[in-house]
Design an enzyme around this catalytic site. Structure first.
Site, PDB file in Angstrom:
ATOM      1  N   CYS A  10      20.505 -38.929   8.606  1.00  0.00           N
ATOM      2  CA  CYS A  10      21.671 -39.560   9.203  1.00  0.00           C
ATOM      3  C   CYS A  10      22.884 -39.138   8.371  1.00  0.00           C
ATOM      4  O   CYS A  10      22.737 -38.785   7.201  1.00  0.00           O
ATOM      5  CB  CYS A  10      21.469 -41.071   9.167  1.00  0.00           C
TER       6      CYS A  10
ATOM      7  N   CYS B 146      23.443 -38.864  15.012  1.00  0.00           N
ATOM      8  CA  CYS B 146      24.796 -38.968  14.461  1.00  0.00           C
ATOM      9  C   CYS B 146      25.747 -37.920  15.027  1.00  0.00           C
ATOM     10  O   CYS B 146      26.931 -37.947  14.720  1.00  0.00           O
ATOM     11  CB  CYS B 146      24.781 -38.847  12.948  1.00  0.00           C
TER      12      CYS B 146
ATOM     13  N   CYS C  24      23.092 -31.134  10.933  1.00  0.00           N
ATOM     14  CA  CYS C  24      22.474 -31.253   9.617  1.00  0.00           C
ATOM     15  C   CYS C  24      22.157 -29.860   9.083  1.00  0.00           C
ATOM     16  O   CYS C  24      21.818 -28.964   9.844  1.00  0.00           O
ATOM     17  CB  CYS C  24      21.183 -32.053   9.709  1.00  0.00           C
TER      18      CYS C  24
END
Length: 134
Positions: free
Chosen positions: A10, A85, A89
């Site tokens: 996250c 989110c 990433c």
């Protein structure tokens, strides 16, 4: 044979991913190792997450040593779960990746917060079943 390692990712590693790590340890610790991390971590775990997890599950995330961690702090991971989110990433080598698409409950009332926690619980149990079947 070693257990599958699962990382819950996250943005800030302060709420959803921490909840998933805690529930993973409690509900599926016999099946997989749970970790969490973020791309831009906060100084502490969300106090509402800490309070509600302790109230509803008897899990004290702070006492158990959970804290926000960077993605670079993770060991080798088999399965990456992003929490929804909308962040890209950094690449983590993993056998499998999935996005759970969960809304961030930060700043919301307890009812909304618990809805997200319950969704995470359901997804943890489904992941446990999936991994047991493999």
């Amino acid at each position: 044979m070693s257990k599958t390692s699962v990382a819950f990712i996250c943005t800030h590693n302060s709420c959803r991913s921490q909840i998933a790590e805690a529930l993973g340890k409690k509900l599926a610790g016999d099946t997989f190792e749970s970790y969490s991390a973020g791309t831009s971590i906060k100084d502490q775990i969300n106090p509402d997450a800490v309070r509600l997890m302790k109230q509803h599950y008897g899990i004290d995330m702070l006492e158990s040593g959970q804290k926000p961690k960077k993605i670079t702090d993770l060991p080798n991971i088999d399965y990456v779960v992003t929490m929804g989110c909308g962040v890209r990433c950094p690449f983590l080598p993993a056998k499998k990746r999935v996005d759970w698409g969960l809304e961030d409950p930060t700043g919301q009332n307890d009812e909304i917060f618990m809805q997200v926690i319950t969704k995470i619980e359901t997804k943890i149990l489904a992941l446990k079943e999936e991994l047991l079947e493999e």
